[in-house]
Each structure stands twice: as C-alpha cells, then as structure tokens.
Design an enzyme around this catalytic site. Structure first.
Site, short mmCIF file in Angstrom:
data_model
loop_
_atom_site.label_atom_id
_atom_site.label_comp_id
_atom_site.label_asym_id
_atom_site.label_seq_id
_atom_site.Cartn_x
_atom_site.Cartn_y
_atom_site.Cartn_z
N GLY A 247 -28.06 -15.41 20.88
CA GLY A 247 -27.78 -14.23 20.06
C GLY A 247 -26.36 -14.06 19.59
O GLY A 247 -26.08 -13.16 18.80
N PRO A 285 -28.36 -20.85 22.80
CA PRO A 285 -27.71 -20.58 21.51
C PRO A 285 -28.43 -21.26 20.36
O PRO A 285 -28.97 -22.36 20.51
CB PRO A 285 -26.31 -21.16 21.70
CG PRO A 285 -26.49 -22.26 22.70
CD PRO A 285 -27.59 -21.82 23.62
N GLY A 286 -28.43 -20.61 19.23
CA GLY A 286 -29.03 -21.20 18.02
C GLY A 286 -28.10 -21.04 16.84
O GLY A 286 -27.37 -21.95 16.46
N ARG A 287 -28.09 -19.83 16.25
CA ARG A 287 -27.28 -19.54 15.07
C ARG A 287 -25.81 -19.94 15.28
O ARG A 287 -25.17 -20.49 14.40
CB ARG A 287 -27.37 -18.05 14.75
CG ARG A 287 -26.62 -17.62 13.50
CD ARG A 287 -26.41 -16.10 13.47
NE ARG A 287 -27.61 -15.36 13.80
CZ ARG A 287 -28.49 -14.92 12.91
NH1 ARG A 287 -28.30 -15.15 11.63
NH2 ARG A 287 -29.55 -14.24 13.29
N ARG A 323 -32.94 -15.05 3.90
CA ARG A 323 -32.27 -14.00 4.68
C ARG A 323 -31.85 -12.79 3.83
O ARG A 323 -32.02 -11.64 4.28
CB ARG A 323 -31.07 -14.56 5.44
CG ARG A 323 -31.45 -15.57 6.52
CD ARG A 323 -30.25 -15.99 7.36
NE ARG A 323 -29.77 -14.89 8.17
CZ ARG A 323 -28.67 -14.19 7.91
NH1 ARG A 323 -27.91 -14.49 6.85
NH2 ARG A 323 -28.30 -13.20 8.70
N CYS A 354 -40.37 -15.12 -9.08
CA CYS A 354 -40.82 -13.91 -9.77
C CYS A 354 -40.97 -12.74 -8.81
O CYS A 354 -42.08 -12.23 -8.56
CB CYS A 354 -42.11 -14.18 -10.52
SG CYS A 354 -41.89 -15.27 -11.92
N GLU A 355 -39.87 -12.31 -8.24
CA GLU A 355 -39.79 -11.15 -7.36
C GLU A 355 -38.43 -10.49 -7.58
O GLU A 355 -37.41 -11.17 -7.64
CB GLU A 355 -39.87 -11.56 -5.88
CG GLU A 355 -41.17 -12.21 -5.44
CD GLU A 355 -42.29 -11.21 -5.18
OE1 GLU A 355 -42.00 -9.99 -5.16
OE2 GLU A 355 -43.43 -11.66 -5.01
N TYR A 382 -31.61 -20.28 9.99
CA TYR A 382 -32.63 -19.37 9.44
C TYR A 382 -32.70 -19.43 7.93
O TYR A 382 -32.97 -18.43 7.27
CB TYR A 382 -32.39 -17.93 9.93
CG TYR A 382 -32.43 -17.84 11.43
CD1 TYR A 382 -33.63 -17.97 12.12
CD2 TYR A 382 -31.26 -17.69 12.18
CE1 TYR A 382 -33.68 -17.93 13.50
CE2 TYR A 382 -31.29 -17.65 13.56
CZ TYR A 382 -32.51 -17.77 14.22
OH TYR A 382 -32.54 -17.73 15.59
#
Length: 426
Positions: A247, A285-287, A323, A354-355, A382
C-alpha cells in the site's frame, strides 16, 4: 550531454531535449513499436526494491510482489530473479507466477472470493500461505484441504479499522470495506481456525489500502495488530509470521510518501520496543515497486479547440490507462521532445474511446502540435494490468529497458487477437 531527471521518476530523464528511459530514447521505441506503448525501467524497479531490503536489513523477511499492480510475465520474471515471492489474488495469477519461473512455495494467496477450484489449485501447487478474509472462507478451505489429505497454512487478514487517508475505492482497512475479519472478531476467528482439521495457523496480516502517503496509518494499524497477537498467543495459538501487506504510495503529483527504508525504521522502533522485532515478516509491495518505473508513450492525433475546453486527442485511451476514469487519478503528462519557443495552451488530454469518461488528464498546460508524442508518467502500476479491449482496441505493446537494451515483452494485440476465442452462430 545535458540531462535532467524528472522528479520522482528515477531513470526517466531528458537528455538534449529528448526523453530517455535509462539509456534508451523513448521516441525511438515509439518509432519501432508504435503507440500507445508502455515502457518500464529495470533500474527503477531494482532501486525501489532495494529500499525495502535496506529497511529490513538484519531481519527475517519475505518480500512478495503484489502482482495485481503489473502482472506481465517478464515483470514477474524480473522480480523472481531478485528473489521475491508473489502476492496473488486468483488462480490465474498463480499460473502466471509459475509460467514466469516463480516458486509456488513463495506465494501468498490473498483475496475475499477464492473459489474451491482455486483453493485446490493452490494447495496442489504447494503455496506458502493463504491470507484468509472471512470466517466462512476458513470453513470451506478446511473442507477442501481435508479432501486432499492436506492442511492449508493460513494467516487471517485483520481489518484494523484504520483510515489510510487515500481514495475510498482503494481504502481496504475500514469497517465499511469488504476486506478482512473485523478487529472485534479476530480472536474468535483464530480459535475457530485452530480447531479446524484442514488448517494450520501460521500468521496474521493486515492491508489497509493503496497509495498511502503518510506513516501514521501504518503505525496505528501496527499497534492494533500487536495487541491482537498478544491476545491470540495468550489463548495458546502461536503466530509465526507478521504480514504488513503493501500500500505504500508513490509520487503522482507532488505526493510525498515516506521512503520504504524510512518507514520501516519507524515501524521497527515500535516492533522492537514491544518485543516483536525477531519475528518472521512478510510484506507485499506492488505500486511502490513498479508505478514510477513505467510510462505510456502516446501520439497526439488531433487538437480540437472549443469555447469552454481545448482538447488534445491522443491515441491512448481509458482502455489503456483506466485510472483517471476509475479514480479521477492524476498522471503527469510530458512531451517526448519538448517544443522550445512554442506557446503552451491548456488542454484536456483525452482518448478516442466513445465515452465522456475517456480522459487522461484535465487542464494540462502543453505546447503541442498534431503528430507530437507525449509520455503519461507513473504508468507502471494498475494500467496494463487493468487494461481492456473496449471498443475492440488491442492492448498496447510493452518494452522493458535495461541500461541501453530494450526488450519487447508484449506484442501489440491485433483486432483478430481480441476476438480469437469468440464463435459465430452455425
């Protein structure tokens, strides 16, 4: 050669008016592989990992890379070669670990919704530990393990009800979140786990959220966790390892998260004072390992002036970089080759999907022309992992840079790739 490193993005720098990742010019990669294109720095990942290793120097440590941040096979292979284990949340992620050369015996299986099939798969592979997230999951896991003639090693994820002070979608440690066992139910849950025939209690863990930029939530959660360990062990259930989850945040937009080694220096002061400093520790840990190691190169397709907004339309979209649309997240956007002497204008940087939610950055000051190339920074975590084929857009190519070498680690998908598993009616 003039060189200016981008703040918070080690090994990504301008040299003589061109953006480089380590010793490779990003515009050369965009020319060779097209855009959108994800580019990652091995030196940046190695440096981020080293900060954790310094923080735990002299301790019994098992680092499990949280692969949901970026699960590309070559990225997993890189971390396996550094001696890391892996934190997984699905059976598919376990298959990726094994395909990349990772060891099942270094895998921790987290997640609130493990299926019986995934439990069997993990038990047969011989994973290190299941992070169990509910009392109901304990019962099912014991049944599955007993049917296989095994005992599943378990750690129970505690929800300490600590505010991580981050976006509500990525907060996981409050009472209103779906994760973990309530603080008040922890002892009873451990007593039930110890009584079940198919389980072996080995640890305890918490994970309070993602993109945390302050030390205080970790310190508060640690105090609560240590109180629980004392309570559980007083009831005769030994806790062999303590898992602090992951985190830790990164610098997206002037964020100032603590360095990993500085964070753990503070945590170990607390652990040592309470007599827990010699335990086996796990972190996930990741991010913080991959986020600022990556960027996404994209081409400016059109500039569209308007009465209220100017739009810079690029070929990367919400399917590549989800994100901003999901979390209103900020990613810095910089040119691959800055224009000197050209006036900047304020643009919303948007994609072709198309959003109305397909935007990459709001109100950005950019000196750009049609055909220019930009880099969306902090795109290592991510982004590719959450990318999709919406609008039948093939997922982008990926390149891993190591010094002056660039390795293509994912080929760009074609339209045929996106419907390969579909079937026409007879």
């Amino acid at each position: 050669m003039n060189s200016t490193e981008l703040p918070g993005h080690p090994h990504i720098a301008y040299r003589d008016n061109a953006l480089f990742v380590e010793d490779v010019r990003v515009s050369d990669l965009a020319r060779d592989h097209g855009t959108p294109l994800f580019v990652y720095s091995t030196a940046s990942m190695r440096e981020a990992l080293a900060a954790y290793q310094r923080g735990f120097a002299g301790r019994k440590l098992h680092i499990c890379y949280a692969m949901k941040a970026n699960s590309s096979l070559a990225m997993l292979q890189f971390f396996a070669r550094q001696g890391c284990g892996f934190d997984i949340v699905s059976g598919g992620e376990l298959e990726r670990v094994l395909a990349a050369g990772g060891e099942a015996g270094k895998v921790i299986f987290s997640g609130v919704g493990k299926t019986r099939a995934e439990m069997r798969q993990a038990l047969q592979a011989g994973i290190l530990c299941f992070n169990v997230e509910s009392e109901a999951e304990l019962e099912v896991l014991s049944e599955v393990a007993t049917a296989l003639g095994k005992r599943a090693p378990v750690s129970i994820r505690v929800n300490p009800n600590v505010d991580p002070k981050t976006h509500p979608y990525i907060s996981t440690g409050l009472k209103g979140n779906k994760f973990g066992v309530a603080h008040e139910r922890t002892l009873a849950t451990y007593q039930r786990a110890a009584a079940l025939p198919g389980l072996q209690v080995v640890g305890i863990d918490f994970h309070i959220g993602s993109q945390i930029t302050e030390v205080s939530p970790y310190l508060d959660a640690t105090d609560r966790l240590l109180d629980l360990i004392e309570l559980i062990e007083a009831a005769g259930i030994p806790i062999h390892h303590i898992d602090f989850g992951g985190g830790l945040g990164i610098n997206y937009n002037g964020d100032t998260p603590p360095a990993a080694d500085a964070l753990w220096q503070q945590l170990f002061a607390k652990l040592d004072a309470r007599g827990f400093g010699d335990r086996q520790f796990m972190i996930e840990p990741g991010r913080s390992l991959v986020g600022n190691a990556g960027l996404c190169a994209t081409e400016v397709l059109y500039l569209k002036p308007g009465e209220e907004k100017n739009f810079c339309i690029v070929d990367a979209a919400m399917n590549d970089l989800p994100r901003p649309a999901m979390y209103q997240a900020y990613h810095a956007i910089v040119p691959l080759q800055p224009r000197t002497g050209s006036p900047a204008q304020e643009y919303d940087v948007v994609g072709p999907v198309c959003e109305s939610g397909d935007w990459i950055g709001r109100d950005r000051s950019l000196a750009v022309q049609q055909g220019d190339q930009l880099a969306v920074l902090s795109a290592g975590a991510y982004c590719m992992a959450m990318s999709s084929n919406y609008n039948t857009r093939g997922r982008a190519a990926e390149v891993l840079v190591d010094g002056g070498q660039a390795h293509l680690i994912r080929t760009r998908e074609t339209a045929a790739d996106t419907f390969r598993n579909e079937h026409l009616l007879p």
